[in-house]
Scaffold this motif. Structure first.
Motif, mmCIF file in Angstrom:
data_model
loop_
_atom_site.group_PDB
_atom_site.id
_atom_site.type_symbol
_atom_site.label_atom_id
_atom_site.label_comp_id
_atom_site.label_asym_id
_atom_site.label_seq_id
_atom_site.Cartn_x
_atom_site.Cartn_y
_atom_site.Cartn_z
ATOM 1 N N SER A 35 24.255 40.527 45.754
ATOM 2 C CA SER A 35 24.697 41.050 47.044
ATOM 3 C C SER A 35 26.125 40.555 47.285
ATOM 4 O O SER A 35 26.633 39.706 46.554
ATOM 5 C CB SER A 35 23.783 40.544 48.155
ATOM 6 N N ARG A 36 26.743 41.108 48.323
ATOM 7 C CA ARG A 36 28.114 40.719 48.590
ATOM 8 C C ARG A 36 28.239 39.207 48.842
ATOM 9 O O ARG A 36 29.164 38.557 48.368
ATOM 10 C CB ARG A 36 28.615 41.485 49.812
ATOM 11 N N GLU A 37 27.241 38.668 49.597
ATOM 12 C CA GLU A 37 27.295 37.234 49.896
ATOM 13 C C GLU A 37 27.120 36.402 48.634
ATOM 14 O O GLU A 37 27.797 35.402 48.433
ATOM 15 C CB GLU A 37 26.201 36.864 50.907
ATOM 16 N N GLU A 38 26.191 36.838 47.789
ATOM 17 C CA GLU A 38 25.954 36.102 46.541
ATOM 18 C C GLU A 38 27.210 36.116 45.670
ATOM 19 O O GLU A 38 27.543 35.132 45.017
ATOM 20 C CB GLU A 38 24.780 36.729 45.769
ATOM 21 N N LYS A 39 27.890 37.231 45.700
ATOM 22 C CA LYS A 39 29.109 37.339 44.906
ATOM 23 C C LYS A 39 30.171 36.356 45.434
ATOM 24 O O LYS A 39 30.797 35.629 44.653
ATOM 25 C CB LYS A 39 29.636 38.775 44.980
ATOM 26 N N MET A 40 30.327 36.336 46.773
ATOM 27 C CA MET A 40 31.317 35.438 47.362
ATOM 28 C C MET A 40 30.979 33.982 47.021
ATOM 29 O O MET A 40 31.858 33.196 46.647
ATOM 30 C CB MET A 40 31.362 35.584 48.893
ATOM 31 N N ARG B 170 31.972 28.978 44.215
ATOM 32 C CA ARG B 170 31.440 27.840 43.451
ATOM 33 C C ARG B 170 32.282 27.574 42.205
ATOM 34 O O ARG B 170 32.563 26.446 41.852
ATOM 35 C CB ARG B 170 29.991 28.127 43.052
ATOM 36 N N TYR B 171 32.672 28.624 41.531
ATOM 37 C CA TYR B 171 33.443 28.422 40.299
ATOM 38 C C TYR B 171 34.947 28.544 40.525
ATOM 39 O O TYR B 171 35.707 28.562 39.575
ATOM 40 C CB TYR B 171 32.978 29.412 39.233
ATOM 41 N N THR C 23 38.809 39.023 39.433
ATOM 42 C CA THR C 23 39.388 39.593 38.216
ATOM 43 C C THR C 23 39.211 38.665 37.019
ATOM 44 O O THR C 23 39.444 39.065 35.885
ATOM 45 C CB THR C 23 40.886 39.861 38.418
ATOM 46 N N GLN C 24 38.838 37.404 37.294
ATOM 47 C CA GLN C 24 38.661 36.463 36.192
ATOM 48 C C GLN C 24 37.275 36.550 35.570
ATOM 49 O O GLN C 24 37.008 35.934 34.557
ATOM 50 C CB GLN C 24 38.919 35.037 36.690
ATOM 51 N N LEU C 25 36.400 37.324 36.205
ATOM 52 C CA LEU C 25 35.058 37.489 35.637
ATOM 53 C C LEU C 25 35.104 38.450 34.449
ATOM 54 O O LEU C 25 35.958 39.332 34.402
ATOM 55 C CB LEU C 25 34.124 38.073 36.702
ATOM 56 N N SER D 139 24.991 34.768 32.846
ATOM 57 C CA SER D 139 26.413 35.084 32.859
ATOM 58 C C SER D 139 26.614 36.187 33.888
ATOM 59 O O SER D 139 25.647 36.808 34.344
ATOM 60 C CB SER D 139 26.876 35.522 31.476
ATOM 61 N N TYR D 140 27.854 36.380 34.261
ATOM 62 C CA TYR D 140 28.131 37.330 35.342
ATOM 63 C C TYR D 140 29.163 38.338 34.883
ATOM 64 O O TYR D 140 30.072 38.012 34.117
ATOM 65 C CB TYR D 140 28.651 36.575 36.572
#
Ligand SMILES: [Zn+2]
Lengths: 289, 234
Positions: free
Chosen positions: B176-181, B186-187, B192-194, B229-230
């Motif tokens: 979800s958007r929150e999980e993505k944020m 966290r990292y 764009t670095q994913l 991994s994401y």
């Protein structure tokens, strides 16, 4: 290293004696040249406009519905003038790819790919079809109702692929015209069918001829023949007078017959000496550089 | 002879359509819509009873269904409230799935009709399954209307097998958007670095990934156990 000291280091730059003249006022071009320049710039801009706004979907929808007027006296060879105008006006703005899209879009509706044709497209089954002229992909054949329509449609495509521009209402647009049909007589009078067929065939024949001359010309240009077709050489073919019946090729040595496979002799698995001998036959004894 | 040929052809097509029907149900269920297992695991016989006409051919025109998003899905796709928008609407809504009876390639007309049907019935998303490819302009209709209704198209042959059931395909979970944020925070990453996944990737298409969404991929490894991994959808 040790050289006599030079009196003065000489600059490598040219002397500034001839001072650059102050930038002259741009002299106004004569009117004709101005117009030419303007046109050239416009053309340039047009060519640079690679990201042309795409043709709206509504235009495609409109053109898939052509021809609007459907009467037995009208056909792809004699399209209604209003439709012709609408078609050419719209397609002027097309990219070649968009024109292909239009053909595909018409095909989706089951219509002939040539926008001014009222007939349905062909629907051959299978992947390939054998024709008198060779083998063709059914997908290519099924785009049209007939070969004539394919020619008409491709005639437009060629003009889009290699556009020449004309001025229209102060804008440069792609020059487009329909492929020439047999001279139009009064559309009210229904033509004799046989006559029509004969004319179509004649037309086909003419096309073939012009096509061959064109092909020959382009081939000549590719080879760099400046003279083109003017330098054609007369070729006469003479029949040989003594003609013996053809003989199948035969291996010379009877002893080796069993070693030949389709005229080629296997060399591996045979004793060294004979191998080397045969190599000597083919390789020069010394190689000089 | 003739009849035998045509009946075996019917049988083959029936089996193909049945498999596509099941896969699309599984897909819709996996995306988080409410479908019961009975609806998803339809046996072939039941499928025939429902959709075959008298001579045994399947009527694609009848193969259609809609599904509502589950509570979890509604929550997942609700953007976080902002002062300007304290009660944001969920992006998830009812989905409409339809098999297209058209056998030749799909033009503007068919596509427009589908889009209009979806918007007239307030479907947030629509999936059209076709036997033939879309024309380039029909594809354009699909992208132009993307703002109003999320339209996706699959070809029947793409759905004969559920690719996510293959043992080499790891589990993909949409964030979800929150999980993505939270992940980026966290990292300390910019999105764009994913690493990336293309939106036309079969898995991305299966999950209905949109650009900017992040998917979590859980692999199991004999040496490393489970690891995630994401990937950012581009
Ligand atoms: Zn035609």
């Amino acid at each position: 290293m040790s050289t006599a000291p030079a009196p003065a280091p000489r600059g490598i730059l040219k002397k500034a004696a001839v001072a650059a003249p102050p930038p002259a006022e741009p002299t106004p071009l004569p009117r004709e040249q101005q117009i030419t320049l303007h046109q050239a710039q416009q053309l340039q801009r047009r060519l640079e406009e690679e990201i042309k706004p795409p043709v709206p979907i509504e235009t495609f929808e409109r053109l898939t519905q052509l021809p609007r007027v459907r009467r037995p006296s009208l056909s792809a060879a004699r399209p209604p003038p209003d439709d012709v105008r609408e078609f050419l006006n719209a397609v002027q703005d097309f990219l070649p790819r968009e024109y292909s899209d239009l053909i595909e879009e018409r095909n989706c509706m089951g219509s002939c790919g040539y926008a001014l044709c009222p007939r349905p497209r062909r629907s051959y089954e299978g992947e390939y079809k054998i024709l008198k002229t060779g083998i063709a992909k059914t997908a290519d054949l099924n785009m049209w109702c007939s070969d004539e329509c394919a020619r008409r449609a491709l005639y437009i495509k060629v003009q889009l692929d290699n556009p020449s521009y004309i001025r229209k209402d102060g804008q440069m647009v792609v020059k487009l015209e329909l492929r020439e049909e047999e001279p139009k007589s009064s559309p009210q009078k229904p033509k004799d069918k046989v006559d029509e067929l004969a004319k179509t065939l004649e037309q086909l024949e003419v096309d073939k001829k012009t096509q061959t001359t064109k092909d020959a010309a382009s081939l000549a240009a590719e080879r760099g023949d400046v003279g083109g077709l003017a330098r054609q050489v007369e070729v006469t073919i003479h029949e040989k007078s003594d003609v013996a019946p053809a003989k199948a090729p035969e291996p010379e040595q009877e002893a080796d017959m069993h070693l030949f496979i389709e005229g080629h002799k296997m060399t591996f698995g045979i004793d060294k000496d004979s191998d080397e001998e045969s190599d000597d036959d083919y390789l020069p004894s010394t190689i000089r550089l | 002879m003739e009849e035998e040929g045509s009946s075996s052809m019917h049988a083959r097509e029936t089996s193909r359509l049945w498999r596509a029907w099941r896969t699309v149900h599984e897909m819709v269920q996996d995306r988080g819509y409410e479908l019961s297992d009975e609806e998803v695991r339809v046996p072939l016989e039941q499928f025939k009873r429902e959709f075959a006409d008298a001579d045994g051919s399947i009527m694609r025109g009848k193969m259609q269904f809609s599904a509502r998003p589950s509570e979890a899905m509604i929550k997942k796709f609700t953007p976080p409230p902002t002062p300007g928008n304290p009660n944001p609407q969920s992006e998830a809504g009812t989905i409409w799935v339809e098999f297209c009876p058209e056998k030749s390639s799909i033009g503007i007309g068919v596509m427009k009709k589908f889009v209009q049907h979806c918007s007239a019935n307030n479907f947030k998303a629509g999936i059209l399954i076709t036997a033939a490819p879309l024309s380039p302009q029909a594809r354009k209709v699909m992208t132009v209307t993307q703002h109003y209704t999320q339209i996706e198209c699959f070809m029947e042959e793409d759905l004969l097998v559920n690719i996510t059931h293959h043992e080499l395909v790891p589990k993909h979970i949409v964030l979800s958007r929150e999980e993505k944020m939270a992940l980026l925070k966290r990292y300390r990453l910019k999105e764009t670095q994913l690493p990336r996944i293309l939106s036309k990737d079969p898995i991305a298409r299966y999950l209905g990934l949109k650009r900017g969404q992040v998917v979590k991929i859980v692999r199991t490894s004999e040496t490393a156990g489970r690891y995630a991994s994401y990937r950012l959808c581009v």
